[in-house]
Design an enzyme around this catalytic site. Sequence first.
Site, short mmCIF file in Angstrom:
data_model
loop_
_atom_site.label_atom_id
_atom_site.label_comp_id
_atom_site.label_asym_id
_atom_site.label_seq_id
_atom_site.Cartn_x
_atom_site.Cartn_y
_atom_site.Cartn_z
N HIS A 138 0.82 -1.21 0.00
CA HIS A 138 0.00 0.00 0.00
C HIS A 138 0.86 1.26 0.00
O HIS A 138 2.06 1.23 0.34
CB HIS A 138 -0.91 0.01 1.23
CG HIS A 138 -0.15 0.03 2.53
ND1 HIS A 138 0.42 1.16 3.06
CD2 HIS A 138 0.16 -0.99 3.38
CE1 HIS A 138 1.03 0.87 4.19
NE2 HIS A 138 0.90 -0.44 4.42
N GLU B 263 -1.98 -7.16 7.79
CA GLU B 263 -0.64 -7.04 8.38
C GLU B 263 -0.61 -7.73 9.75
O GLU B 263 -1.64 -8.03 10.36
CB GLU B 263 -0.27 -5.56 8.50
CG GLU B 263 1.11 -5.28 9.06
CD GLU B 263 2.25 -5.91 8.28
OE1 GLU B 263 2.42 -7.14 8.40
OE2 GLU B 263 2.98 -5.18 7.58
#
Length: 469
Positions: A273, A349
């Site tokens: 990202h 994550e």
Amino acid sequence: MQELIVEADGGSRGNPGPAGYGAVVLDPVSGEPLAEAAEYIGVATNNVAEYKGLVAGLRAARALAPGARIRVRMDSKLVVEQMSGRWKIKHPDMKPLATEAARVFPPSQVSYEWIPRERNKHADRLANEAMDAGKRGEQWTPARSTAALDTAGSAASGRSGPASGSTRADEDAARVVGDAAAGAARARAALAGTGAGATSRSGAGDPTAPGTDAQDVLADAGHLPQSPEAPTTPAVVTAAAADTAHAKAGTPPVGWAAPADLGAPATFVLLRHGETALTPEKRFSGSGGTDPDLSAAGLRQAEAVAAALAARGTIQEIVSSPLLRCRRTAATVAARLGLDVRIEDGLRETDFGAWEGLTFGEVRERYPDDLNAWLASPDAAPTGDGESFAVVGDRVAAARDRLTERYAGRTVLLVTHVTPIKTLVRLALGAPPESLFRMELSAASLSAVAYYRDGNASVRLLNDTAHLR
């Protein structure tokens, strides 16, 4: 119908790590070893090594007696249950190996039995010999096998004709213990029921009932650790001749000799990202704290990568982590490409627990012992119920398996985070857990891994940031 016993085993010193397999074909009456096979296979998991041992054992048995009834005995409950059809095979690395094993003999000729590890010592020893040979940079050969040394002096001297239905290539495929000619004569005499060479050996008794210990399904802890610097070139044993034999018999070979056309792989283009406010400050930003949006710089990065991917024109699907910074990045790309975004929770994550939002230095100051443990072991978790890298690795591997099955033959953009991307690269390379600390992965960077139908993976790109310049 003649009967042969195949005992096979495999191991990995690291799981994944330097791996090898061993297999032995036994006379069912005397316990006489008729053929041995072993090979160092480079970096692999225990389960892959066990399946490769099974394939090698079945091939060696077929080389001796293509029409024989085969009784396979292994201490891997996973392999026994899957090959018996009682457990479903889900892992993409296992499916092609199980298919290969099932093709060596007609299924009606083969039965599978579980035995405890202590009754599978012969195959286990061969697997360790192969791994030891690989560590030395050598090939395993029967002459280096302790079983071969034990039997070489007492081998018979005659030579009889080949087993019924076998070819010359089949004969070559069976690596018979001891002197090749004498061992072959003894093996064929035993198969023909003449009793030649029927010296009794221990370890060939009746198997026990299948156990239920879950450890049989997990990593094999019976192989000693080995340096990760072991060579990755496999030692040659029965593979070359067996592949030749089975090409004639209509069964496909494995390894480098396998057919090159495996179809289009599932290709994962891995996009980290764009930046958040925490990124430039190098703060822990996982899934256990706040869920920051992209910063202005991160939005510009998302637009840049969207333009680059649109110019390439290869992305067919988009899958994103559920966290906002990934969803925002994925939405920017999807709008440019005209695609929808699917959410995969397994791509989130790591949960960094109490470390969320802190810099490395701040964690070092507040939780020095926990940080040192985390740096030293993939099983150590961040302070405050965080996720260890081992846990994240299992989660990411499961997501990989789901996605490779769903998107076979397609090119998919996975918008995710540092740890999942590094984990996918590490697993594809068969690299140790500590390699996670040795990869650089910039915000909005692109990496790529291709997954083939035979279970192999190829890393094609890592940390490409050319589109951001």
